[in-house]
Design a protein around this motif. Structure first.
Motif, PDB file in Angstrom:
ATOM      1  N   ASP A 159      -9.140  -4.639   8.298  1.00  0.00           N
ATOM      2  CA  ASP A 159     -10.659  -4.352   8.425  1.00  0.00           C
ATOM      3  C   ASP A 159     -10.793  -3.244   7.934  1.00  0.00           C
ATOM      4  OD1 ASP A 159     -10.673  -6.405  10.170  1.00  0.00           O
ATOM      5  OD2 ASP A 159     -10.608  -5.295  12.321  1.00  0.00           O
ATOM      6  N   SER A 160      -9.278  -1.926   7.449  1.00  0.00           N
ATOM      7  CA  SER A 160     -10.407  -1.128   7.042  1.00  0.00           C
ATOM      8  C   SER A 160     -10.294  -1.255   5.586  1.00  0.00           C
ATOM      9  CB  SER A 160     -10.014   0.093   7.355  1.00  0.00           C
ATOM     10  OG  SER A 160      -8.741   0.586   7.371  1.00  0.00           O
ATOM     11  N   LEU A 161      -9.109  -2.097   5.110  1.00  0.00           N
ATOM     12  CA  LEU A 161      -8.955  -2.427   3.522  1.00  0.00           C
ATOM     13  C   LEU A 161      -9.479  -3.377   2.704  1.00  0.00           C
ATOM     14  CD1 LEU A 161      -4.902  -1.844   3.667  1.00  0.00           C
ATOM     15  CD2 LEU A 161      -6.491  -0.027   3.177  1.00  0.00           C
ATOM     16  N   LYS A 162     -10.245  -4.554   3.579  1.00  0.00           N
ATOM     17  CA  LYS A 162     -10.858  -5.035   3.194  1.00  0.00           C
ATOM     18  C   LYS A 162     -11.847  -4.908   2.241  1.00  0.00           C
ATOM     19  CE  LYS A 162     -10.089 -10.281   3.730  1.00  0.00           C
ATOM     20  NZ  LYS A 162      -9.890 -11.248   4.904  1.00  0.00           N
ATOM     21  N   PRO A 163     -12.869  -4.057   2.678  1.00  0.00           N
ATOM     22  CA  PRO A 163     -13.969  -3.748   2.165  1.00  0.00           C
ATOM     23  C   PRO A 163     -13.369  -3.788   0.492  1.00  0.00           C
ATOM     24  CG  PRO A 163     -13.878  -2.881   3.952  1.00  0.00           C
ATOM     25  CD  PRO A 163     -12.798  -3.479   4.358  1.00  0.00           C
ATOM     26  N   LEU A 164     -12.506  -2.091   1.232  1.00  0.00           N
ATOM     27  CA  LEU A 164     -12.374  -1.617  -0.179  1.00  0.00           C
ATOM     28  C   LEU A 164     -11.083  -2.797  -1.584  1.00  0.00           C
ATOM     29  CD1 LEU A 164     -10.197   1.222   1.109  1.00  0.00           C
ATOM     30  CD2 LEU A 164     -12.766   1.515  -0.327  1.00  0.00           C
ATOM     31  N   ALA A 165     -10.784  -3.907  -0.727  1.00  0.00           N
ATOM     32  CA  ALA A 165     -10.150  -4.499  -1.733  1.00  0.00           C
ATOM     33  C   ALA A 165     -11.395  -5.546  -2.443  1.00  0.00           C
ATOM     34  CB  ALA A 165      -9.246  -5.726  -0.710  1.00  0.00           C
ATOM     35  N   GLU A 166     -12.375  -5.454  -1.995  1.00  0.00           N
ATOM     36  CA  GLU A 166     -13.309  -6.406  -1.896  1.00  0.00           C
ATOM     37  C   GLU A 166     -14.277  -6.295  -3.624  1.00  0.00           C
ATOM     38  OE1 GLU A 166     -15.575  -7.947   1.122  1.00  0.00           O
ATOM     39  OE2 GLU A 166     -14.474  -9.303   1.931  1.00  0.00           O
ATOM     40  N   ASP A 167     -14.168  -4.668  -3.351  1.00  0.00           N
ATOM     41  CA  ASP A 167     -14.187  -4.065  -4.499  1.00  0.00           C
ATOM     42  C   ASP A 167     -13.885  -3.715  -5.998  1.00  0.00           C
ATOM     43  OD1 ASP A 167     -16.451  -2.464  -2.829  1.00  0.00           O
ATOM     44  OD2 ASP A 167     -15.930  -1.269  -2.317  1.00  0.00           O
ATOM     45  N   ALA A 168     -12.645  -4.124  -5.344  1.00  0.00           N
ATOM     46  CA  ALA A 168     -11.363  -4.325  -6.780  1.00  0.00           C
ATOM     47  C   ALA A 168     -11.676  -5.303  -6.686  1.00  0.00           C
ATOM     48  CB  ALA A 168     -10.203  -3.488  -6.148  1.00  0.00           C
ATOM     49  N   GLY A 169     -11.758  -6.288  -6.438  1.00  0.00           N
ATOM     50  CA  GLY A 169     -11.259  -7.076  -6.648  1.00  0.00           C
ATOM     51  C   GLY A 169     -10.059  -7.416  -6.457  1.00  0.00           C
ATOM     52  N   VAL A 170      -8.400  -7.694  -5.378  1.00  0.00           N
ATOM     53  CA  VAL A 170      -7.501  -7.900  -5.299  1.00  0.00           C
ATOM     54  C   VAL A 170      -7.672  -8.691  -4.317  1.00  0.00           C
ATOM     55  CG1 VAL A 170      -6.882  -5.783  -6.204  1.00  0.00           C
ATOM     56  CG2 VAL A 170      -7.149  -5.863  -3.803  1.00  0.00           C
ATOM     57  N   VAL A 171      -6.153  -9.684  -4.623  1.00  0.00           N
ATOM     58  CA  VAL A 171      -5.808 -10.147  -2.781  1.00  0.00           C
ATOM     59  C   VAL A 171      -5.053 -10.132  -1.871  1.00  0.00           C
ATOM     60  CG1 VAL A 171      -5.089 -12.700  -2.090  1.00  0.00           C
ATOM     61  CG2 VAL A 171      -6.267 -12.124  -4.809  1.00  0.00           C
ATOM     62  N   LEU A 172      -5.594  -9.209  -0.966  1.00  0.00           N
ATOM     63  CA  LEU A 172      -5.395  -8.988   0.438  1.00  0.00           C
ATOM     64  C   LEU A 172      -5.473 -10.036   1.472  1.00  0.00           C
ATOM     65  CD1 LEU A 172      -4.975  -5.390   1.659  1.00  0.00           C
ATOM     66  CD2 LEU A 172      -7.385  -6.634   2.648  1.00  0.00           C
ATOM     67  N   GLU A 173      -4.071 -10.020   2.202  1.00  0.00           N
ATOM     68  CA  GLU A 173      -3.841 -10.485   2.949  1.00  0.00           C
ATOM     69  C   GLU A 173      -2.619 -10.076   4.132  1.00  0.00           C
ATOM     70  OE1 GLU A 173      -4.295 -13.403   4.056  1.00  0.00           O
ATOM     71  OE2 GLU A 173      -5.299 -14.755   2.984  1.00  0.00           O
ATOM     72  N   LEU A 174      -2.578 -10.822   5.708  1.00  0.00           N
ATOM     73  CA  LEU A 174      -2.036 -10.085   6.573  1.00  0.00           C
ATOM     74  C   LEU A 174      -0.846 -10.809   6.840  1.00  0.00           C
ATOM     75  CD1 LEU A 174      -1.983  -8.094   9.024  1.00  0.00           C
ATOM     76  CD2 LEU A 174      -3.596 -10.114  10.606  1.00  0.00           C
ATOM     77  N   LEU A 175      -0.238 -10.500   7.857  1.00  0.00           N
ATOM     78  CA  LEU A 175       0.698 -11.228   8.062  1.00  0.00           C
ATOM     79  C   LEU A 175       1.430 -10.734   9.766  1.00  0.00           C
ATOM     80  CD1 LEU A 175       3.630 -13.438   7.268  1.00  0.00           C
ATOM     81  CD2 LEU A 175       4.946 -12.072   6.112  1.00  0.00           C
ATOM     82  N   THR A 176       1.896 -11.018  10.439  1.00  0.00           N
ATOM     83  CA  THR A 176       2.299 -10.500  11.918  1.00  0.00           C
ATOM     84  C   THR A 176       3.315 -11.654  12.480  1.00  0.00           C
ATOM     85  OG1 THR A 176       0.450 -11.855  13.024  1.00  0.00           O
ATOM     86  CG2 THR A 176       0.016  -9.274  11.939  1.00  0.00           C
TER      87      THR A 176
END
Length: 696
Positions: free
Chosen positions: A334-351
């Motif tokens: 949740d805290s990295l998602k907005p930053l990733a959107e600003d940077a335009g990089v693909v971020l995923e979660l694996l649990t």
């Protein structure tokens, strides 16, 4: 040199090779952790008894140990069983009695022949107005006075070992002390005024006064330093081994980082800038990064971590960030998602929850390199998880991950850079002891806009006032954590259980406003309760300490910690850090039950008066000791016999510098001093270091 040097053989022989140590005594010694003569050398006296001779017992401040020459007078054997045997004696000015229980008359007649002079030493007490010494420690002929030392060392004991036995065994071990070549830097040794090793050990076992027993005494300082130095050499060798493994230089272009920084509503602190620069430089070099990022609660580690992940992505690779629990992994997402959107990089979660087709799709995307940053729990360790080009692994909350897992992760990529993040400020001496193989970046400033947290102490008698205060705050749309120490009412301990508190608050504040989270709930229920609180559906979250690490709800501005006196300082500081994350002014109420013990009062007032995690950690260390601060069982903290991590932090820093310098100039320890350092590693049983040397 993969076998123990011959000069140390006598110190590593069986204990039974010492005079006066039979198989049974040897077994008892083992309970003290003493298995070989070497261990006796490092079992130092902790106090001493002044046995200097006096002319008379007159003027002695009793009870006290006195040593005095006497003339033996009449013997008074007991008239009835169970009564003591008394012997009258007289010194230059006064007379007193020697008292023996269960004694044999013939033995005492021989030991104390009437009319003769003897030297006696023991504890003098006044009983019914009569001065007496019960069972003197020493009774010797005047010509044997030398056998009573002026200052007798007192050793730590275990049941079944007497002072006499340990003194005799230690004396035997001391006879075997060899003269060994010096491993300490000559400049350091001279500056500190330290003796040679063999001289230091002998002196430490024969103190002549109380000052000789202090950790500041030169002999003890030297031996403590040797322990620290051997430990730091091991860590420095591990660090050198990591650095020898070629890394892949990941050089960022700065383009993605620029986009993120441009979108931020604030400027990073200079501590954040410094940490990002250190990490960027490490990642760009051709050896592997092994760095610890240490930040106080709310110091902005997330941004530093994300910038580091972007360096990996800019260099054409991937990054992974791991958290110890699913709650925390989701929160990082949740805290990295907005930053990733600003940077335009693909971020995923694996649990561990990802199953079937969805999991397979994620793994395929990861392998193709379509997922640039992966956030996850230790599920990312599983064998079927393969990356296209993993460059950086970030591990959150170090002490849940051991060194072994760090290495396992390293195997996922070719020479992955590793960054470990911890939100627990660790006092410098402990950081050196535990993470001495790593380079350290410290975030010691709070980001702009962070609100200070007002901390107050409230006694449990004012519970209803606190509930009223909450009612008003909830009406204003604020949220609150209420932390309880235990999950179930236990008769033995007067602790309010989370369940009972939950029912009480629900009745007072209304159904639906109060949620509950504790360690014995099924994970799905726990996550659901957390999610309701995060979404603002519940206003109060009653919890055990599961919320201690990393939970981030900006709207929560009140933290109530019930029975705060039961928590450690570091834990209280972590809990308090869960509020003060939004724009509202925040409060932390430490509820205690009086009367408070001295230690508890010191803990709570320290917390009330300071928000500086590093100051709090130093205080915690001073109050509790090293083992407790990070929990000895899982800490991997070395056990030192003489050195004291709390009081000798400066020595540890000195040892680290010395060890790194020595390896810098002599990486194979082949010079004269290097060879001496190898002997030290054997003496201190640093097997890991010896293995690293023989492999290297």
């Amino acid at each position: 040199m993969s076998s123990r040097p011959e000069i140390l053989f006598p110190l590593f022989a069986e204990l039974e090779t010492l005079d006066g140590v039979g198989p049974k005594t040897a077994q008892t010694f083992q309970q003290m952790g003493v298995e070989r003569p070497r261990d006796l050398l490092f079992t130092l006296p902790y106090s001493g008894i002044d046995r200097r001779r006096r002319d008379t017992i007159q003027g002695a401040e009793v009870p006290a140990v006195v040593t005095v020459e006497v003339t033996v007078g009449a013997h008074h054997p007991p008239k009835t069983r169970g009564r003591p045997y008394r012997v009258h004696v007289q010194d230059a000015k006064a007379d007193f009695q020697l008292v023996f229980f269960h004694a044999r008359a013939d033995y005492l007649q021989k030991l104390l022949p009437p009319g003769q002079r003897r030297l006696v030493s023991g504890k003098l007490e006044i009983f019914d107005g009569i001065a007496q010494m019960v069972h003197p420690d020493h009774v010797v002929r005047v010509e044997e006075a030398e056998s009573i030392p002026d200052f007798e060392p007192v050793y730590p004991l275990t049941a079944g070992i007497t002072q006499k036995a340990i003194m005799k065994a230690a004396a035997g071990a001391l006879k075997r002390v060899p003269d060994i070549a010096e491993w300490i830097d000559p400049g350091v040794k001279k500056r500190e005024g330290w003796p040679d090793w063999s001289e230091a050990v002998r002196a430490a076992h024969s103190p002549t006064n109380a000052a000789d027993l202090s950790p500041e005494a030169a002999d003890r300082m030297r031996i403590a330093y040797d322990e620290f130095f051997a430990h730091q050499l091991t860590l420095a060798l591990a660090r050198a081994a990591t650095r020898r493994k070629p890394g892949i230089p990941s050089v960022g272009t700065g383009a993605l980082q620029k986009r993120v920084l441009g979108a931020l509503p604030y400027k990073p602190t200079s501590a954040q800038d410094r940490a990002i620069a250190e990490i960027t430089e490490d990642m760009g070099s051709d050896h592997r990064m092994n760095r610890l990022l240490q930040g106080d609660v709310g110091a902005g580690k997330t941004l530093v971590a994300f910038m580091s992940l972007l360096v990996a992505v800019e260099a054409g690779g991937q990054g992974v960030m791991m958290a110890p629990t699913e709650i925390l992994a989701r929160q990082h997402l949740d805290s990295l998602k907005p930053l990733a959107e600003d940077a335009g990089v693909v971020l995923e979660l694996l649990t561990g929850r990802d199953k079937g087709a969805e999991r397979r799709a994620k793994l395929a995307a990861l392998q193709r390199g379509d997922i640039q940053i992966l956030v996850g729990t230790h599920a990312v360790f599983q064998d079927d998880v393969t990356f296209h080009d993993l460059r950086l692994a970030i591990i959150d909350e170090q002490h849940r991950f051991g060194v072994r897992q760090r290495l396992q992760l390293g195997a996922k990529g070719q020479a992955v850079d590793v960054l470990v993040m911890t939100a627990t400020p660790i006092p410098r001496s402990l950081a050196l002891a535990q993470y001495g193989d790593m380079d350290v970046s410290v975030l010691d400033e709070k980001p702009a806009g962070r609100q200070p947290i007002k901390t107050a102490l409230v006694s449990t008698g004012r519970m209803e006032e606190v509930v009223d205060h909450l009612r008003k705050a909830i009406a204003d749309g604020r949220q609150c954590y209420w932390v309880c120490p235990l999950v179930e009412e236990s008769e033995a301990v007067d602790l309010t259980a989370a369940e009972a508190r939950f029912k009480h608050l629900r009745a007072a504040l209304g159904e639906g406003t109060v949620g509950l989270v504790h360690g014995q709930m099924p994970p799905a229920e726990k996550d659901a309760a957390m999610a309701r609180f995060v979404a603002g559906e519940t206003s109060v979250l009653v919890a055990t300490t599961v919320i201690e690490v990393g939970v981030d709800v900006p709207n929560a501005s009140i933290m109530v910690i019930e029975r705060a006196e039961y928590f450690g300082l570091a834990q209280l500081h972590q809990l308090r850090g869960r509020v003060g994350r939004g724009t509202a002014a925040s409060t932390c109420l430490l509820m205690f039950q009086s009367p408070l013990s001295q230690g508890a009062e010191r803990r709570l007032t320290t917390l009330r008066d300071s928000e500086d995690g590093f100051r709090i950690a130093e205080e915690d260390l001073a109050m509790r000791g090293a083992g407790d601060v990070i929990g000895t069982a899982q800490s991997g903290l070395p056990r030192f016999r003489v050195a004291d991590l709390e009081r000798q932090a400066g020595l540890m820093a000195m040892a680290q510098k010395d060890a790194r310098n020595l390896l810098g100039s002599d990486p194979k320890l082949s010079t004269e001093r290097g060879q001496a350092a190898r002997v030290l590693l054997w003496l201190m049983e640093q097997d890991k270091a010896i293995r690293l040397l023989s492999v290297g």
